[in-house]
Design an enzyme around this catalytic site. Structure first.
Site, PDB file in Angstrom:
ATOM      1  CG  ASN A 199     -71.811  14.618  37.367  1.00 32.20           C
ATOM      2  OD1 ASN A 199     -71.399  13.529  37.294  1.00 32.20           O
ATOM      3  ND2 ASN A 199     -73.170  14.845  37.905  1.00 32.20           N
ATOM      4  CD  GLU A 229     -76.023   4.934  41.801  1.00 37.12           C
ATOM      5  OE1 GLU A 229     -76.645   5.990  41.777  1.00 37.12           O
ATOM      6  OE2 GLU A 229     -76.132   3.803  42.605  1.00 37.12           O
ATOM      7  CD  GLU A 271     -72.093   3.627  42.236  1.00 36.86           C
ATOM      8  OE1 GLU A 271     -71.963   4.862  42.658  1.00 36.86           O
ATOM      9  OE2 GLU A 271     -71.256   3.422  41.266  1.00 36.86           O
ATOM     10  CB  CYS A 302     -77.148  12.913  39.619  1.00 35.65           C
ATOM     11  SG  CYS A 302     -76.089  12.318  41.067  1.00 35.65           S
TER      12      CYS A 302
HETATM   13  P1  NAP Z   1     -73.857  10.348  29.589  1.00 38.81           P
HETATM   14  O1  NAP Z   1     -73.976  10.956  28.363  1.00 38.81           O
HETATM   15  O2  NAP Z   1     -74.871   9.238  29.796  1.00 38.81           O
HETATM   16  O3  NAP Z   1     -72.673   9.447  29.827  1.00 38.81           O
HETATM   17  C1  NAP Z   1     -71.907   8.934  30.904  1.00 38.81           C
HETATM   18  C2  NAP Z   1     -70.808   7.879  30.697  1.00 38.81           C
HETATM   19  O4  NAP Z   1     -71.365   6.903  29.859  1.00 38.81           O
HETATM   20  C3  NAP Z   1     -69.868   8.678  29.770  1.00 38.81           C
HETATM   21  O5  NAP Z   1     -68.540   7.895  30.290  1.00 38.81           O
HETATM   22  C4  NAP Z   1     -70.028   8.543  28.551  1.00 38.81           C
HETATM   23  O6  NAP Z   1     -68.955   8.185  27.613  1.00 38.81           O
HETATM   24  C5  NAP Z   1     -70.836   7.092  28.321  1.00 38.81           C
HETATM   25  N1  NAP Z   1     -71.543   6.561  27.351  1.00 38.81           N
HETATM   26  C6  NAP Z   1     -72.305   7.447  26.383  1.00 38.81           C
HETATM   27  N2  NAP Z   1     -72.976   6.658  25.634  1.00 38.81           N
HETATM   28  C7  NAP Z   1     -72.739   5.228  25.974  1.00 38.81           C
HETATM   29  C8  NAP Z   1     -73.080   4.187  25.257  1.00 38.81           C
HETATM   30  N3  NAP Z   1     -73.843   3.968  24.363  1.00 38.81           N
HETATM   31  N4  NAP Z   1     -72.410   2.890  25.961  1.00 38.81           N
HETATM   32  C9  NAP Z   1     -71.474   2.804  26.874  1.00 38.81           C
HETATM   33  N5  NAP Z   1     -71.169   4.180  27.513  1.00 38.81           N
HETATM   34  C10 NAP Z   1     -71.749   5.249  27.084  1.00 38.81           C
HETATM   35  O7  NAP Z   1     -74.147  10.957  31.063  1.00 38.81           O
HETATM   36  P2  NAP Z   1     -73.306  12.409  31.534  1.00 38.81           P
HETATM   37  O8  NAP Z   1     -73.609  13.772  30.612  1.00 38.81           O
HETATM   38  O9  NAP Z   1     -71.746  12.358  31.210  1.00 38.81           O
HETATM   39  O10 NAP Z   1     -73.693  12.635  33.103  1.00 38.81           O
HETATM   40  C11 NAP Z   1     -74.715  13.317  33.314  1.00 38.81           C
HETATM   41  C12 NAP Z   1     -75.940  12.484  33.684  1.00 38.81           C
HETATM   42  O11 NAP Z   1     -75.255  11.680  34.649  1.00 38.81           O
HETATM   43  C13 NAP Z   1     -76.946  13.307  34.333  1.00 38.81           C
HETATM   44  O12 NAP Z   1     -78.236  12.745  33.765  1.00 38.81           O
HETATM   45  C14 NAP Z   1     -76.807  12.861  35.798  1.00 38.81           C
HETATM   46  O13 NAP Z   1     -78.077  12.987  36.676  1.00 38.81           O
HETATM   47  C15 NAP Z   1     -76.282  11.410  35.926  1.00 38.81           C
HETATM   48  N6  NAP Z   1     -75.453  11.273  37.014  1.00 38.81           N
HETATM   49  C16 NAP Z   1     -75.978  10.517  37.708  1.00 38.81           C
HETATM   50  C17 NAP Z   1     -75.377  10.041  39.094  1.00 38.81           C
HETATM   51  C18 NAP Z   1     -75.917   9.163  40.139  1.00 38.81           C
HETATM   52  O14 NAP Z   1     -75.306   8.674  40.709  1.00 38.81           O
HETATM   53  N7  NAP Z   1     -76.995   8.671  39.708  1.00 38.81           N
HETATM   54  C19 NAP Z   1     -74.283  10.796  39.304  1.00 38.81           C
HETATM   55  C20 NAP Z   1     -73.707  11.716  38.454  1.00 38.81           C
HETATM   56  C21 NAP Z   1     -74.310  11.876  37.177  1.00 38.81           C
HETATM   57  P3  NAP Z   1     -68.619   9.794  26.608  1.00 38.81           P
HETATM   58  O15 NAP Z   1     -68.329  10.708  27.720  1.00 38.81           O
HETATM   59  O16 NAP Z   1     -67.312   9.513  26.017  1.00 38.81           O
HETATM   60  O17 NAP Z   1     -69.800   9.908  25.905  1.00 38.81           O
END
Ligand code: NAP
Length: 478
Positions: free
Chosen positions: A148, A246, A457, A280
């Site tokens: 994102n 995060e 962070e 997020c």
């Molecule tokens: P996600 O599906 O959890 O993926 C995040 C990252 O983790 C991607 O690089 C993904 O790779 C990787 N990943 C997925 N499964 C994994 C596993 N089993 N082991 C290691 N890495 C793995 O999240 P997203 O859909 O990309 O992002 C949206 C979420 O992030 C929302 O819930 C949002 O609130 C949260 N977010 C939080 C923050 C914060 O600062 N707290 C900031 C931004 C977003 P792939 O893409 O290759 O699957």
């Protein structure tokens, strides 16, 4: 169509296995990326471990110089990189340009912080003893980033890890690896030594398992969903790999009758619709005091209807494409679920027809009187959908705001200073914006409470996350 390579041990590598990258604004592939696997990840870890001592021994100033040079490279390629972010992610170009600016600021901030990894000397209790507290880099670090804010959320991990003296392996999200390639090119041009920074891509779970099980990896800094974060916690038990997490958010916005209403409407609009609602810290639940509820709703819906939906590289677009079909379908399902539960659809609510029709666009949507049982009041919608709800008392507003498993950000609009202090001390969120819709900044810590994460962070805390504290005791001094 360009096929991008991975940056492994100082070389650009085409692994022979590729994945196409789709522009969510058109639904068409525009680039491809090389992929690695578990064995390739293991080789990257070995290269990082081999580079560790040399990087750790560099002075803070030498490491800072490389971060500053990388910031300069990014600045010189600003337009190209911002275009990439829009094409991978769908967000409006102006917002991608803003993301490039914040990335540069993060690199500069942590270049400066590198010099401040202070230890301390503690007064001794026993004759002849002396006690030093020193801080040393944690070791090989893996950074896993989401789609994102693909550039800036990578930079806020990579920059402090490098500043602290840790070699880094970056794994971007599958949807958004191309801006990570450009980031790697800038670090290479800045003179990053071989193996100190590497870029990998490929099957997330397989790569994640190697990163967690390989004892050379001492730290994983992850941004993404709470569900994946929890799976990392479980798996890290085997090796006690340190984690910074995060995770998801579900930010409330509280608008009190004493607020500057124009500021509150504008603030809610920014925090809800920035990044097409896929943030997020986006407003997920807007609670408005009953006496100003109708007026707020009227003004907020009026401004929402005026937002321009369009392809991110077009002029003056406010709402770009959502990242993929799944994200769009989830948003439409949340809207339907809220309406079925009794909410009033004030505007939007449908997929929007933009350009050739192949992209994933949603009309900015306002829902009123949304019951707390509706799915969008419980889980992140991650879309330009704004549920608005009335409240009667401050106690009720705080109770509703905190009634969630998440705790990343919360916002409040009020002109009452005493109330602002009460809210600062009672809202359960890592970041609280009082009359401020854009609270996050390089020099202040960012992170979640409850299921929104572990660790911080940015700020000086952002560097701490990549340092270990060691006590050195001298037994016979003087
Ligand atoms: P996600 O599906 O959890 O993926 C995040 C990252 O983790 C991607 O690089 C993904 O790779 C990787 N990943 C997925 N499964 C994994 C596993 N089993 N082991 C290691 N890495 C793995 O999240 P997203 O859909 O990309 O992002 C949206 C979420 O992030 C929302 O819930 C949002 O609130 C949260 N977010 C939080 C923050 C914060 O600062 N707290 C900031 C931004 C977003 P792939 O893409 O290759 O699957």
């Amino acid at each position: 169509m360009t096929t991008h390579r991975l940056f492994l041990n100082g070389e650009w590598v085409d692994t022979g296995t590729h994945r196409e990258i789709v522009d969510p604004g058109t639904g068409k592939a525009f680039a491809a990326i090389s992929l690695t696997d578990r064995a390739g990840t293991r080789r990257a870890i070995e290269a990082a471990e081999a580079a560790r001592e040399g990087w750790t021994k560099k002075t803070a100033m030498q490491r800072a110089d490389i971060l500053l040079a990388a910031a300069g490279e990014i600045e010189s390629r600003r337009e190209e990189i911002a275009r990439t972010v829009t094409m991978e992610n769908g967000k409006p170009y102006a917002q991608s340009n803003g993301e490039v600016s914040v990335t540069i600021d993060h690199l500069r901030w942590f270049a400066e912080e590198a010099r401040r990894a202070y230890g301390r000397i503690v007064p001794h209790q026993a004759e002849g003893k002396r006690h030093l507290i020193i801080r040393r880099p944690v070791g090989v670090t893996a950074c896993i980033a989401p789609w994102n804010f693909p550039l800036v959320l990578s930079a806020r991990k990579v920059a402090p890890a490098l500043a602290a003296g840790c070699p880094v392996i970056l794994k971007p999200a599958s949807q958004t690896p191309v801006c990570a390639v450009q980031f790697a090119e800038c670090l290479e041009k800045a003179g990053i030594p071989k193996g100190v920074f590497q870029l990998i891509a490929g099957p997330a779970a397989e790569i994640g398992d190697e990163l967690l099980e390989n004892p050379a990896v001492r730290k994983i800094s992850f941004t993404g969903s709470t569900e994946v974060g929890k799976s990392l916690i479980e798996k890290s038990a085997k090796t006690v790999t340190k984690l910074s997490l995060e995770l998801g958010g579900h930010a409330p916005v509280l608008v009190f009758a004493d607020a500057d209403l124009d500021l509150a409407v504008e603030g809610a609009l920014i925090t809800k619709f920035r990044n097409t609602g896929q943030s997020c810290i986006a407003a997920n639940r807007i609670y408005v005091e009953k006496s100003i509820y109708d007026e707020f709703l009227k003004r907020f819906a009026g401004k929402t209807k005026a937002l321009k939906v369009g392809y991110g590289l077009e002029e003056d677009v406010d709402i770009g494409a959502m990242v993929n079909r799944e994200g769009l379908d989830t948003a439409l399902a949340h809207v339907q679920n809220a309406v079925d539960a009794g909410a009033r659809l004030v505007c939007g609510g449908n997929a929007a027809d933009v350009g050739s029709g192949g992209g994933y666009f949603l009309e900015p949507t306002v829902l009123a009187d949304v019951p707390s049982s509706a799915e969008c009041m419980i889980e992140e919608t991650f879309a330009p959908v704004a549920p608005v709800v009335p409240f009667e008392t401050e106690e009720e507003a705080i109770r509703e705001a905190n009634n969630t498993r998440y705790g990343l950000a919360a916002y409040a609009f009020t002109s009452d200073l005493n109330r602002a202090f009460r809210l600062s001390e009672s809202l359960e969120a890592g970041t609280i914006g009082i009359n401020d819709a854009v609270p996050s900044t390089s020099n202040c810590p960012f992170g979640g409470v409850k299921e929104s994460g572990i660790g911080r962070e940015l700020g000086s805390e952002g560097l701490d996350a990549f340092l270990e504290t060691h006590h050195v005791s001298f037994g016979s001094v003087g």
